[in-house]
Design an enzyme around this catalytic site. Structure first.
Site, short mmCIF file in Angstrom:
data_model
loop_
_atom_site.label_atom_id
_atom_site.label_comp_id
_atom_site.label_asym_id
_atom_site.label_seq_id
_atom_site.Cartn_x
_atom_site.Cartn_y
_atom_site.Cartn_z
N TYR A 182 -1.70 -0.52 10.97
CA TYR A 182 -1.86 -1.18 9.66
C TYR A 182 -0.68 -0.84 8.74
CZ TYR A 182 -3.30 -1.65 4.78
OH TYR A 182 -3.31 -1.93 3.44
N LYS A 210 2.26 -3.29 7.20
CA LYS A 210 2.51 -3.48 5.76
C LYS A 210 3.95 -3.09 5.43
CE LYS A 210 0.03 -4.66 2.95
NZ LYS A 210 -0.38 -6.02 2.44
N THR A 245 0.82 -1.21 0.00
CA THR A 245 0.00 0.00 0.00
C THR A 245 0.86 1.26 0.00
OG1 THR A 245 -1.46 1.28 1.45
CG2 THR A 245 -0.11 -0.35 2.53
N ASP A 246 0.28 2.36 -0.47
CA ASP A 246 0.98 3.65 -0.39
C ASP A 246 1.06 4.16 1.05
OD1 ASP A 246 -1.71 4.30 -0.05
OD2 ASP A 246 -1.80 5.78 -1.67
N GLU A 247 0.28 3.53 1.96
CA GLU A 247 0.25 4.03 3.34
C GLU A 247 1.59 3.82 4.05
OE1 GLU A 247 -3.36 3.42 5.51
OE2 GLU A 247 -4.53 3.16 3.68
P1 NAD Z 1 -9.71 -7.39 2.43
O1 NAD Z 1 -9.67 -7.10 3.89
O2 NAD Z 1 -10.96 -7.13 1.68
O3 NAD Z 1 -9.36 -8.93 2.19
C1 NAD Z 1 -8.33 -9.58 2.86
C2 NAD Z 1 -8.49 -11.07 2.63
O4 NAD Z 1 -7.39 -11.74 3.30
C3 NAD Z 1 -9.78 -11.64 3.24
O5 NAD Z 1 -10.39 -12.51 2.31
C4 NAD Z 1 -9.30 -12.40 4.47
O6 NAD Z 1 -10.13 -13.51 4.79
C5 NAD Z 1 -7.92 -12.84 4.03
N1 NAD Z 1 -7.03 -13.07 5.17
C6 NAD Z 1 -6.83 -12.26 6.26
N2 NAD Z 1 -5.97 -12.83 7.11
C7 NAD Z 1 -5.58 -14.01 6.55
C8 NAD Z 1 -4.69 -15.03 6.94
N3 NAD Z 1 -4.02 -14.97 8.10
N4 NAD Z 1 -4.53 -16.10 6.13
C9 NAD Z 1 -5.22 -16.18 4.96
N5 NAD Z 1 -6.09 -15.25 4.54
C10 NAD Z 1 -6.27 -14.17 5.33
O7 NAD Z 1 -8.48 -6.63 1.83
P2 NAD Z 1 -8.31 -5.92 0.41
O8 NAD Z 1 -8.84 -4.55 0.49
O9 NAD Z 1 -8.78 -6.83 -0.65
O10 NAD Z 1 -6.71 -5.80 0.36
C11 NAD Z 1 -5.93 -6.83 -0.22
C12 NAD Z 1 -4.48 -6.45 -0.14
O11 NAD Z 1 -4.26 -5.21 -0.81
C13 NAD Z 1 -3.96 -6.25 1.29
O12 NAD Z 1 -2.67 -6.76 1.37
C14 NAD Z 1 -3.96 -4.75 1.47
O13 NAD Z 1 -2.97 -4.34 2.39
C15 NAD Z 1 -3.62 -4.29 0.06
N6 NAD Z 1 -4.11 -2.96 -0.28
C16 NAD Z 1 -5.44 -2.69 -0.24
C17 NAD Z 1 -5.89 -1.43 -0.61
C18 NAD Z 1 -7.36 -1.09 -0.63
O14 NAD Z 1 -7.70 0.05 -0.96
N7 NAD Z 1 -8.26 -2.00 -0.31
C19 NAD Z 1 -4.97 -0.45 -1.01
C20 NAD Z 1 -3.62 -0.76 -1.01
C21 NAD Z 1 -3.20 -2.03 -0.67
P1 TYD Z 2 -10.65 4.18 4.32
O1 TYD Z 2 -11.63 3.79 3.27
O2 TYD Z 2 -10.77 3.58 5.67
O3 TYD Z 2 -9.20 3.93 3.71
P2 TYD Z 2 -7.74 4.37 4.28
O4 TYD Z 2 -7.88 4.83 5.66
O5 TYD Z 2 -6.98 3.09 4.18
O6 TYD Z 2 -7.26 5.42 3.35
O7 TYD Z 2 -10.71 5.77 4.51
C1 TYD Z 2 -10.55 6.61 3.38
C2 TYD Z 2 -10.66 8.05 3.89
O8 TYD Z 2 -11.99 8.27 4.36
C3 TYD Z 2 -9.76 8.33 5.07
O9 TYD Z 2 -9.32 9.69 4.99
C4 TYD Z 2 -10.67 8.16 6.28
C5 TYD Z 2 -12.00 8.65 5.74
N1 TYD Z 2 -13.22 8.01 6.35
C6 TYD Z 2 -14.26 8.82 6.79
O10 TYD Z 2 -14.22 10.06 6.72
N2 TYD Z 2 -15.37 8.21 7.32
C7 TYD Z 2 -15.47 6.85 7.44
O11 TYD Z 2 -16.50 6.35 7.95
C8 TYD Z 2 -14.38 6.03 6.95
C9 TYD Z 2 -14.45 4.53 7.05
C10 TYD Z 2 -13.28 6.67 6.40
#
Ligand code: NAD
Ligand code: TYD
Length: 337
Positions: free
Chosen positions: A150, A154, A123-125
């Site tokens: 988090y 990561k 992630t960019d975080e």
């Molecule tokens: P998500 O939370 O929707 O899904 C995570 C999945 O991992 C779930 O299906 C969960 O059951 C599985 N999981 C969790 N712990 C596990 C374990 N110990 N063993 C096996 N499976 C396990 O997450 P997402 O949003 O789909 O994100 C996927 C990846 O992308 C993550 O690594 C996250 O850090 C990265 N990412 C997500 C975003 C975003 O915007 N969602 C952005 C940047 C990076």
């Molecule tokens: P989120 O979707 O949780 O992603 P991330 O924190 O990983 O970027 O949040 C996106 C942005 O929205 C972040 O600035 C937090 C804000 N946010 C709210 O304002 N209200 C909410 O209920 C949530 C879940 C997030």
């Protein structure tokens, strides 16, 4: 080719599994997922009868299970993680167990099984926070400076992935992407939470002043970027993936959602207490993947947002199942005050 996807029942992972089965119909996909609260086999309903999709319920931290699942696997795409910042503030230990230790266990099994590529989704975080109203963007050389548990977990996972490359020669690639959105996005994250709350006639909680900025990436564009990294990416390299061409604060995102859903913005939002350590701004410079691999987003934000709103409107059973049970407890705790 045999591809092992971890976290393939989650949001991005399930989109990726469906993308891969469609675009690489001769490949076998082993989908390893523990099915935490975020894992949902309903996301994979359309792959249920596909003989090239094999689901394995297992924890990436289970060394024996990972060693077995990895037999004969060529490529690993590692999504599995605890992924929500607010939950990491409530329960940081779980984030370290899955994201750091779990990743190391998986790396070890991949190394023993001599996989030809281990692609790690990050992630960019990990880069921390940028100033509002600046032109600065994250790129592959930005120093790590994570703030939330988090992001720190990561960052730790990225370091251990690189260590397996530098120390043991494991052929890895890493991508650091921005905030994804699209179908099957768990409704604890901003965009699906806003859309589903508005359908239910509830208010959208906005943290603090709502002037926080994220770089929003449509999930299908992300899947295509990973495909290109697997095909053409250079082993040992990192690629930053983002999509936005201008900053859009959270308030503007919610205003757009309200406009598309024909809701009055002022009546549909409520300001709630801010997230501790809330990162102000994320923005990605994706010129490396664009120049070196020829990837760029196909979807502009407003088209993809409209598509996503339509998806949630037409798939209410999916998110209504998700929003029951454990989710209710989480929601009450998170938005208590
Ligand atoms: P998500 O939370 O929707 O899904 C995570 C999945 O991992 C779930 O299906 C969960 O059951 C599985 N999981 C969790 N712990 C596990 C374990 N110990 N063993 C096996 N499976 C396990 O997450 P997402 O949003 O789909 O994100 C996927 C990846 O992308 C993550 O690594 C996250 O850090 C990265 N990412 C997500 C975003 C975003 O915007 N969602 C952005 C940047 C990076
Ligand atoms: P989120 O979707 O949780 O992603 P991330 O924190 O990983 O970027 O949040 C996106 C942005 O929205 C972040 O600035 C937090 C804000 N946010 C709210 O304002 N209200 C909410 O209920 C949530 C879940 C997030």
């Amino acid at each position: 080719m045999k591809v092992l996807v971890t976290g393939g029942a989650g949001f991005i992972g399930s989109n990726f599994v469906l993308y891969w089965l469609k675009n690489h119909p001769d490949d076998h996909v082993i989908n390893v997922d523990k099915l935490t609260y975020a894992g949902n086999l309903e996301n994979l309903a359309s792959a249920h009868d596909n003989p090239n999709h094999h689901f394995v319920r297992a924890d990436i931290g289970d060394s024996a299970a990972m060693t077995k699942a990895l037999e004969g696997v060529d490529t690993v795409v590692h999504f599995a993680a605890e992924s929500h910042v607010d939950r990491s503030i409530m329960t940081p230990t779980l984030f370290l167990e899955t994201n750091v230790v779990g990743t190391q266990v998986l790396l070890e099994a991949a190394y023993k099984n001599k996989v030809s590529r281990f692609h790690h989704i990050s992630t960019d975080e990990v880069f921390g926070s940028l100033e509002l109203n600046s032109d600065t963007k994250f790129n592959e050389h930005t120093p790590y400076n994570p703030h939330s548990p988090y992001a720190a977990s990561k960052a730790g996972s990225d370091h251990i992935v690189r260590a397996y490359h530098d120390t043991y020669g494991l052929p890895i690639t890493i991508s650091n992407c921005s905030n994804n959105f699209g179908p099957y996005h768990f409704p604890e994250k901003l965009i699906p939470l806003a859309i589903t709350n508005l359908i239910e006639g509830k208010k959208v909680p906005i943290y603090g002043d709502g002037l926080y900025v994220r770089d929003w990436l449509f999930v299908e564009d992300h899947c295509r970027a990973i495909d290109m990294i697997l095909e053409k990416g250079v082993v040992g390299e990192t690629y930053c993936i983002g999509s936005m061409t201008r900053d859009m604060p959270n308030r503007e995102i919610i205003r757009d959602i309200c406009r598309i859903m024909e809701k009055n913005y002022d009546e549909s939002v409520e300001q709630v207490k801010d997230r501790p350590g809330h990162d102000r701004r994320y923005a990605i410079d994706f010129s490396k993947i664009k120049n070196e691999l020829g990837w760029e987003p196909k979807f502009d934000f407003s088209t993809a947002l409209k598509y996503t709103i339509d998806w949630y409107t037409n798939n209410q059973d999916w998110w209504k199942h998700v929003k029951s049970g454990e989710y209710q407890k989480y929601y009450q705790q998170q938005y208590a005050s």
